[in-house]
Design an enzyme around this catalytic site. Structure first.
Site, PDB file in Angstrom:
ATOM      1  N   SER A   1     -52.504  51.749  40.561  1.00  0.00           N
ATOM      2  CA  SER A   1     -53.335  50.576  40.325  1.00  0.00           C
ATOM      3  C   SER A   1     -52.526  49.317  40.614  1.00  0.00           C
ATOM      4  O   SER A   1     -51.299  49.301  40.483  1.00  0.00           O
ATOM      5  CB  SER A   1     -53.817  50.551  38.877  1.00  0.00           C
ATOM      6  N   ASP A   2     -53.237  48.270  41.017  1.00  0.00           N
ATOM      7  CA  ASP A   2     -52.591  46.968  41.041  1.00  0.00           C
ATOM      8  C   ASP A   2     -52.235  46.612  39.600  1.00  0.00           C
ATOM      9  O   ASP A   2     -52.832  47.117  38.650  1.00  0.00           O
ATOM     10  CB  ASP A   2     -53.519  45.923  41.650  1.00  0.00           C
ATOM     11  N   TRP A   3     -51.272  45.720  39.439  1.00  0.00           N
ATOM     12  CA  TRP A   3     -50.686  45.434  38.126  1.00  0.00           C
ATOM     13  C   TRP A   3     -51.718  44.736  37.227  1.00  0.00           C
ATOM     14  O   TRP A   3     -52.037  43.575  37.407  1.00  0.00           O
ATOM     15  CB  TRP A   3     -49.444  44.573  38.301  1.00  0.00           C
ATOM     16  N   ILE A   4     -52.232  45.476  36.260  1.00  0.00           N
ATOM     17  CA  ILE A   4     -53.271  44.941  35.383  1.00  0.00           C
ATOM     18  C   ILE A   4     -53.201  45.658  34.047  1.00  0.00           C
ATOM     19  O   ILE A   4     -52.625  46.749  33.931  1.00  0.00           O
ATOM     20  CB  ILE A   4     -54.674  45.122  36.012  1.00  0.00           C
TER      21      ILE A   4
END
Length: 776
Positions: A274-277
């Site tokens: 995942s993108d950083w979230i």
């Protein structure tokens, strides 16, 4: 802290019988045996990243013992009882980003800032991009990281997207080929990449929530195609899912996207991160095929365990992701216990950066052979960006580098004599301006610096410089980056910039002297209203830490310009049909909507309708609006001239081969680019007048020298996506292979006939409601 316990060799039978069985070790047994031995909690922990702060110590990595790599983005979890080490991921994509200095350590840990993605695409040269990637990958290895988070493959849907500089092009073929070359180059060093942001992440405004409402055809032909090429030809270790939604679901929770298309249709074997979230629906992410949640929160592991035990998530889905994560770890330098030098060859990599930057510069204008400049001539250099160069964009694309060579320094290094009065005036003005900016103490995002605005000069001062100098150079700059899209005002020259340009051109032309404009920019700006004023325009982009030297190489003729535009320069940003559905002047965390933001954008808050469909960039302009173009896609001049002869097309395997003889007919050495477009026959499915299907670049040819270029495209590349049939369909008929110097300058046409074919795909990612597509 673990303590070493020395156990006598002789053990009683009772003690031996009660000793726990040894855990299977990664690399010694098949991965599936390790998964079978794990508890559910252990499996869940492997699917959630961990902050680098959770690992103690200083420095980098020795063997499999992880210590902090300061400034890296995050790490995967370790399970020492199974011999599973943590792995380190760090930002890209214009170079590795880690902290350059460490507490109580006199050493420095700078990285090379390479040219931005848009500039790499301007080379139209996969080989040179691969070479750049290899240098970048070596620094990833030397500094003890396992994966660099790049390249970015997203399409330039609109010229004001804040992260266009990270991405390659408005065209999916060029984007995919550049991305695949970068992946191959980086991974040749034994480290991994993360192709991002999958998918349709084409704006920064509201990116965490934005729902991309888009047709299946536009997705398949434009926004997924570049990723498909990069995945199939580059074989990245990881793919990063984006923040946004597509037709409803978040991409990170979309099984149709991450499993059906990415894995089942494209055959992808790596992991999805995942993108950083922060935490979303973790169970849905795992079920979708999002294997690794980054940067990771402990609650996400708990969610996975709870979801399995409650029946909301199948343990089989968890096992699949764990297998993929372990197969990824087996490839990493960390698992292979690679030595970490912490001393990359920065000098050699700077030389690569300089060479690549020179090849990516685009000569937009060169009236009267203004360029190259005569050796050692006297120059007056105007513009604050000449003395404060922009090496790259902000946010994740920022690189902590040891230095940046400004344009004035590069010109001096190249042997030009710079007018001292002009340089001194700018030094004083910029010193005063920087002091004022420091007093403001304004918010600065990652890697962002505030640049002193342009100033105007008196006509008398400029006229005096015209008498003293052989030519003038004016540098204009623009920067952007993560978190915000560019404001509409950024597209145009400021009033001070325009006054400076007009004043310098007037004075120097009156004195019979030439004026050159250098554009130190990361994205498209308006050029049509002023491009006839100067004698030459060099699009120097943002060339990394050696930008000034590389620009001087081209201005002096040490390197011949051979770049071509990877996007269209329209007359106005509003000429892009996507402007109707782009969040113009949304300021995000800096105050939401600007006071003068177009009213139509407010109604689209939280979603973006891609009503322009497939009509992105030159596909729209060449088909419907050629008159709205300042510089077309694929455009670029040279210091020499080329002749194209002996063009032919023949069937070759599963596709077609086009051959073309290129001859340098001018007085300078140079490289030429052949762009191969395909014009399809008329059909019920409306198609662009032409679409890029291949390209090739010559070697550097001396005057009179020739080379035969070979361009290949697959028969399946002739297909368009039919939503009703859920298939890529090649219609039988008469096609034309068009060899051009840009999308609007076709030199040779080669007719050929193709047979019909059909390739079925899954009927997924349909819009939840019918879209009202624009009519042209």
């Amino acid at each position: 802290m673990k303590q070493l316990l020395i156990i006598p060799f002789a053990l009683s039978a009772a003690t031996a019988a009660t000793a726990p069985p040894a855990k299977p070790q990664l690399g010694e047994v098949p991965v599936r045996k390790i998964v079978a031995a794990m508890s559910l909690e252990e499996k869940a922990s492997l699917l959630v990243g961990t902050s680098m702060e959770n690992y103690g110590g200083q420095g980098a990595v020795t063997g499999r013992t992880l210590k902090i790599v300061p400034g890296s983005a995050g790490a995967t979890c370790s399970l020492e009882t199974y011999g599973i080490p943590p792995t380190v991921m760090a930002d890209g994509p214009a170079g590795l980003r880690i902290d350059p200095r460490r507490a109580n350590d006199p050493k420095t840990y700078f990285c090379t800032a390479f040219p931005i993605g848009t500039m790499l695409a301007s080379t139209w040269n996969e080989e040179v991009i691969e070479r750049c990637g290899a240098a970048m990958g070596r620094e990833v290895l030397d500094y003890g990281c396992d994966v660099i988070l790049g390249p970015g493959i997203n399409i330039h849907r609109h010229p004001l997207c804040g992260r266009n500089f990270e991405y390659y092009s408005e065209d999916p073929l060029l984007s995919g080929k550049c991305g695949a070359a970068m992946v191959r180059g980086i991974q040749s060093q034994g480290v991994g990449t993360s192709v991002k942001h999958f998918a349709a992440n084409n704006q920064e405004s509201m990116r965490l929530q934005n729902d991309v409402r888009i047709s299946q055809r536009a997705l398949r032909e434009i926004y997924l195609r570049g990723f498909e090429i990069a995945v199939k030809e580059g074989r990245p270790w990881t793919v990063m899912s984006s923040y946004n939604r597509i037709n409803g679901p978040y991409t990170q929770e979309n099984r149709d996207l991450l499993t059906t298309i990415l894995r089942d249709e494209w055959g992808y074997k790596g992991i999805v991160i995942s993108d950083w979230i922060g935490k979303r629906n973790t169970a849905a992410q795992v079920h979708a095929g999002n294997d690794l949640m980054m940067p990771g929160e402990p609650a996400q592991s708990e969610e996975i365990v709870d979801a399995v035990r409650s029946g909301k998530l199948s343990e089989a889905d968890v096992d699949k992701s764990v297998v993929r994560v372990l197969e990824y770890i087996l490839q990493t330098p960390r698992f292979r216990a690679c030595a970490v030098s912490e001393a990359p060859d920065l000098e050699a990599h700077a030389a690569v950066s300089r060479q690549v930057a020179a090849e990516g510069m685009v000569l937009l204008r060169n009236e009267g052979a203004t360029l190259p400049l005569s050796a050692g001539c006297d120059l007056s250099v105007f513009g604050v960006n000449a003395y404060d160069c922009i090496a790259g964009g902000t946010g994740a694309g920022h690189v902590n580098k040891a230095y940046t060579v400004n344009l004035d320094e590069g010109l001096h290094n190249a042997g030009f004599r710079l007018n001292d009065r002009t340089a001194d005036l700018y030094a004083k003005y910029m010193s005063f301006g920087q002091a004022l900016l420091c007093e403001q103490n304004a918010l600065r995002l990652l890697g962002e610096k505030w640049f002193v605005p342009e100033t105007t000069l008196t006509p008398e001062f400029i006229a005096s410089r015209a008498r003293e100098s052989d030519a003038a150079i004016i540098a204009f700059g623009r920067n952007s980056g993560e978190y915000n899209d560019r404001p509409t005002s950024d597209f145009y020259l400021t009033n001070a910039e325009r006054v400076l340009l007009e004043s310098v051109c007037s004075a120097f032309h009156a004195a019979g002297k030439k004026v050159i404009v250098v554009l130190n920019i990361g994205g498209v700006i308006e050029t049509n209203s002023w491009k006839e004023l100067p004698d030459a325009i060099l699009l120097a982009w943002q060339g990394g830490l050696e930008a000034g030297n590389a620009t001087a190489d081209v201005l002096s003729g040490r390197a011949a310009p051979s770049g071509r535009l990877p996007m269209t320069f329209p007359i106005d940003y509003s000429d892009h049909p996507s402007s109707k559905n782009f969040p113009l002047d949304y300021r995000g965390r800096r105050g939401d909507w600007a006071d003068d933001a177009p009213e139509r954008n407010v109604r689209n808050l939280g979603f973006t309708c891609y009503e322009e469909d497939i009509w992105v960039g030159y596909r729209y302009f060449s088909t419907y609006a050629r008159e709205k173009v300042s510089y077309p896609f694929g455009y670029g001049l040279s210091y020499t001239t080329f002749d194209w002869t002996d063009a032919a097309i023949r069937r070759s395997g599963a596709g077609y081969e086009v051959t073309l003889r290129v001859t340098n007919t001018g007085l300078h050495s140079g490289r030429d680019v052949a762009e191969l477009y395909i014009a399809a026959p008329k059909s019920a499915l409306i198609k662009p007048v032409r679409e890029l299907r291949s390209f090739a670049k010559s070697r550097e040819l001396q005057p009179g020298e020739s080379q035969t270029l070979k361009l290949w495209f697959a028969a399946s590349d002739l297909a368009s996506f039919d939503e009703q049939a859920s298939a890529f369909i090649v219609e039988a008929g008469d096609y034309t292979a068009e060899l051009g110097r840009s999308a609007d300058e076709i030199i040779l046409r080669l007719p050929f006939t193709a047979k019909s074919s059909e390739r079925k795909v899954h009927d997924v990612l349909r819009p939840q409601k019918p879209l009202q597509l624009l009519k042209f």
